[in-house]
Design an enzyme around this catalytic site. Structure first.
Site, PDB file in Angstrom:
ATOM      1  N   CYS A   1       0.770  -1.205  -0.085  1.00 59.77           N
ATOM      2  CA  CYS A   1      -0.072  -0.042   0.125  1.00 59.77           C
ATOM      3  C   CYS A   1       0.617   1.223  -0.060  1.00 59.77           C
ATOM      4  O   CYS A   1       0.401   2.339  -0.464  1.00 59.77           O
ATOM      5  CB  CYS A   1      -1.003  -0.017   1.277  1.00 59.77           C
ATOM      6  SG  CYS A   1      -2.411  -0.834   0.935  1.00 59.77           S
ATOM      7  N   ASP A   2       2.151   1.247   0.387  1.00 60.01           N
ATOM      8  CA  ASP A   2       2.773   2.391   0.131  1.00 60.01           C
ATOM      9  C   ASP A   2       3.061   2.645  -1.234  1.00 60.01           C
ATOM     10  O   ASP A   2       2.690   3.746  -1.631  1.00 60.01           O
ATOM     11  CB  ASP A   2       4.339   2.325   1.076  1.00 60.01           C
ATOM     12  CG  ASP A   2       4.175   2.836   2.504  1.00 60.01           C
ATOM     13  OD1 ASP A   2       3.720   3.963   2.807  1.00 60.01           O
ATOM     14  OD2 ASP A   2       4.784   1.983   3.515  1.00 60.01           O
ATOM     15  N   ALA A   3       3.623   1.758  -1.793  1.00 55.24           N
ATOM     16  CA  ALA A   3       3.929   1.688  -3.075  1.00 55.24           C
ATOM     17  C   ALA A   3       2.959   2.191  -4.050  1.00 55.24           C
ATOM     18  O   ALA A   3       3.012   2.871  -5.067  1.00 55.24           O
ATOM     19  CB  ALA A   3       4.683   0.679  -3.903  1.00 55.24           C
TER      20      ALA A   3
END
Length: 836
Positions: A588-590
């Site tokens: 979810c960061d990327a």
């Protein structure tokens, strides 16, 4: 580059509320989720997407993850979600007249999205290279498992195999159990997102040059960038891996009296607060438990006590107390519960699909300033449009006045052939991973990006250092900071001071973008809110990335990628069926950064058309809700709740990760092998590779449904066969036979992968403090360039203070020296004296 006083640009008369990509024509030659999600993102931005389908239609029309039976003419709910607002024409690949008519449609397209897998896409005239040659002014985006080039270009693959090759499963799972893949086919969703972003970047270049290009997107490379935080970069600096085995979060997702709670214990302070939450002050005083590795080493001791404490209280009670402690925490969502969470309900994050009536997430961004995404429309029936003639008439709508010049219009910057964002300037108030990725993509393609840090509060990733705090330049020894910050210029500015805030305002007035991923109140406290900045600079685009958005009950909650994966349902599908869900850890960061960059490019297109800037809100959780949409769609449409099933999948049977015999001890070999059978031809190939054992000869196994019913039996047979063979040799033998297979590698071992090496995925740089650094690249190859994405290392703290203040603001040396003396700018963290 526009300054703060620039006037309206081309197309200033475009009506308010027009979707930014209105008039952009996209021909969709894809099948499956990856191409479907790529073109959905383009439709949502306003593009017209025409699906060219063979007579049997896109295979996704007949897909349901739950196995829900469909009527003869009924399209699956996921297809209706991904195809909302698109058009459809049928092209028979065996009919030369149809192919000629298809070429007419393609000739009028600005972009073509292509994936393998359908009879139509297999036609020689509709291959990526042929399309590129025939359509010199169009962008041709190809999404393939390993890319169009390299020794593995035609290697068999599956989602599980791609995950195994990236290293994600190797660091996920429970003690004594096999490695665990992320559920929900992440390789498809991730690659589709990167493909949409790359297509928009290529469009920006085409607006300036009038020329198209080929964009070669690798699903393998796309997924690799989401599975761990720069493992190759870390190893190249540290000389050893960050993770050498399973390191799941602990605590992560834990059972409560009435369900599960998701925790993100990232820092030592988080651990201390968690200990307060469960009443274990003795653990809070034990410094050996401040790190993941320290807690993991004591798994058998800690996890029973943690679960006993969390199961003694309700989810709501734990959430309430954790919020008071500012501990990152979330309810664990699934297809039934996510839309009911009060935050998403109040913000209207789910709406009804216009052709199915089921719930689906809204787009993962919110636009203001007269821009808006396209309202969701119904999915097309198969062949709803007729191919009338070789010119494609009747398929494409007319272009708006602004879009008629789309081929030749200047993009408003000094874009060069290889660097389409050259001439743009970005002011970046970001930290950690997701936020810096937005600025990094702009910098990769030529923009000037100014990464702002405070000497009193340096970027949090600098704290993940390889040197002890107190050693000289310890803050420059963080590979995790280096990863998302290449090509940028660094400014260390005290934003608590009046002078620092005034400098920030002056810089914003000279930039095209201001980016921020801090908590909702930070920019306002600095006096850098959008109304004030845009008053001085009407063309400014501001993009903010709060965890849960700028409004709603969870507005002020802290959230990491783990939190988003837990609350959105992504974690629900990951793990063993008899254990709590596992957090995927990082995707979810990327993906938040990539979706935010897509929104930024929509903002840039809006400004090109209108001459006006706008405010964009991209909550981190929004991308997670879209990536996990299939769960909500399936439950809302059919009442079927998708469940985790270890390494099995509705896409392939058999599919699992099997233990192998000890190999040759090399880094290329391993203990585990991933194997997947995605169709009847692959099943027959596997039988032959196994020696056609008696347990594989039952006629019922010739169908996917029959193999799913017999998965336990098949797993036992394949496991016994693998147990006597080394993983690397076995994977190669199976792939040669046509069966997707791969050794489960650790993330840092991807640097040895021959396909990645052949495609030049890893790029070396020389850092002024640490020396040689190897960087993971970007997962697409633009035929128009650049040839490499990383051209300069991440900046040292305050490295470009003088350069920025003199070249951008015109300050004199004396003025800059006075700011240094006053501590407004600096090159060392506050309190860190230079070593003597």
């Amino acid at each position: 580059m526009r300054d703060g006083n620039s006037g309206a640009g081309p197309g200033a008369d475009v009506a308010a509320g027009t979707p930014p990509l209105s008039g952009f024509r996209v021909a969709d030659l894809s099948t499956g989720i990856g191409g479907g999600y790529c073109t959905k993102l383009l439709v949502d931005g306003g593009a017209t997407v025409v699906k060219l389908e063979p007579p049997e239609g896109d295979a996704l029309r007949r897909w349901t993850a739950s196995g829900q039976p469909l009527g003869n003419d009924e399209d699956g709910a996921l297809f209706r979600f991904l195809a909302a607002g698109k058009r459809s024409v049928v092209v028979d690949p065996l009919d030369p007249a149809c192919i000629a008519q298809a070429r007419g449609v393609l000739d009028a397209a600005d972009a073509v999205i292509w994936t393998a897998g359908s009879r139509l896409a297999a036609h020689p005239e509709l291959q990526p290279a042929a399309l590129r040659q025939a359509l010199p002014r169009a962008i041709v985006t190809a999404i393939t498992p390993f890319g169009l080039t390299g020794p593995w270009a035609d290697r068999p693959s599956s989602d599980l195999v791609l995950q195994a090759l990236t290293g994600g499963p190797a660091i996920r799972g429970l003690p004594g159990r096999p490695p665990i893949a992320t559920g929900g086919q992440p390789s498809e969703w991730v690659a589709g997102t990167f493909a949409a972003l790359g297509t928009l970047a290529a469009r920006h270049r085409a607006l300036a040059t009038g020329a198209g290009e080929l964009l070669d997107v690798s699903m393998f490379e796309s997924l690799l960038l989401t599975q761990d935080l720069y493992p190759v970069t870390y190893c190249s600096v540290a000389g050893h891996p960050w993770r050498a085995g399973k390191t799941p979060n602990m605590p992560g997702i834990e059972p409560t009296a009435d369900g599960y709670i998701g925790l993100a214990v990232v820092t030592a302070q988080n651990w201390h607060d968690f200990c307060v939450l469960i009443g274990r002050s003795d653990w809070a005083e034990d410094e050996s438990l401040y790190t993941y590795k320290g807690r993991w080493a004591r798994w058998l001791e800690l996890i029973p006590a943690i679960r006993a404490a969390t199961q003694a209280r309700s989810t709501a009670e734990l959430l309430e107390t954790a919020a008071l402690l500012r501990l990152p925490v979330a309810p664990v969502g699934n297809g039934a519960t996510v839309p009911q969470f009060d935050h998403f309900a109040e913000r209207g994050d789910y709406v009804r699909n216009p052709s199915g009536g089921f719930l689906q997430p809204v787009v993962p961004y919110r636009l203001s300033g007269g821009a808006a995404p396209r309202p969701f429309g119904p999915a097309p029936s198969l062949g709803e449009l007729e191919l009338e003639c070789a010119s494609g008439a009747g398929v494409w709508p007319g272009r708006e006045a602004d879009a008629t010049a789309v081929r030749s219009a200047a993009a408003g910057t000094a874009a060069t052939a290889s660097l389409p964002f050259h001439g743009l300037r970005v002011l970046e108030f970001t930290a950690f991973w997701a936020g810096p990725l937005v600025g990094q993509f702009f910098a990769m393609l030529g923009a000037e990006v100014i990464h702002v840090e405070s000497p009193a509060h340096i970027d949090g990733l600098r704290g993940h250092t390889l040197r002890a705090v107190g050693e000289e330049l310890w803050w420059e020894w963080s590979p995790l900071f280096m990863g998302p910050n290449t090509n940028k210029r660094g400014l260390a500015l005290d934003l608590q001071s009046d002078a620092g805030r005034e400098i920030a305002r002056q810089l914003a007035a000279r930039c095209d973008f201001v980016l921020d991923n801090f908590s909702p109140r930070v920019l306002e406290q600095w006096g850098l809110d959008y109304p004030d900045l845009s008053h001085a600079h009407p063309g400014l685009i501001m993009l903010r990335m709060p965890a849960f958005g700028l409004g709603g009950p969870w507005r002020d909650r802290i959230g990491f990628a783990y939190t988003m994966e837990q609350v959105s349902g992504m974690a629900w599908l990951t793990g063993e069926p008899d254990e709590p869900p596992l957090t995927p850890n990082g995707i979810c960061d990327a993906m938040a950064g990539t979706h935010a960059t897509i929104a930024a490019l929509l903002g840039l297109e809006h400004r090109r058309r209108t001459g006006r800037g706008l405010f964009i809100e991209v909550p981190m959780v929004g991308s997670a809700l879209n990536l996990a949409a299939e769960q909500v769609v399936e439950y809302s449409a059919y009442g079927r709740l998708l469940q985790r099933s270890g390494n099995r999948s509705p896409v392939a049977a058999p599919q699992n990760i099997y233990r192998c015999a000890a190999g040759d001890g090399s880094a290329a070999d391993g203990e585990w092998i991933a194997v997947a059978v995605c169709g009847e031809a692959q099943w027959q190939a596997l039988r032959r590779a196994l020696g056609d054992p008696s347990w594989a000869r039952d006629e019922s196994l010739c169908t996917a449904a029959g193999r799913r019913l017999a998965q336990d039996q098949l797993d036992a047979g394949i496991a016994a066969w693998c147990a006597t063979r080394p993983a690397a040799a076995t994977a190669e033998m199976l792939c040669t036979a046509g069966v997707p297979a791969a050794v489960v590698v650790l993330p840092y071992q991807t640097r040895l992968n021959q396909q990645l090496q052949a495609r030049g995925f890893f790029e070396p740089l020389q850092h002024p403090v640490v020396g040689p650094v190897l960087h993971e690249g970007w997962p697409g190859r633009f035929s128009a360039g650049p040839q490499r994405f990383h051209r300069a290392p991440a900046p040292t703290l305050g490295q470009h203070n003088r350069e920025i203040l003199s070249s951008v603001l015109g300050m004199s040396d004396a003025e800059i020296s006075a700011l240094e003396a006053a501590g407004v700018i600096g090159s060392r963290p506050v309190g860190q004296q230079r070593a003597r």
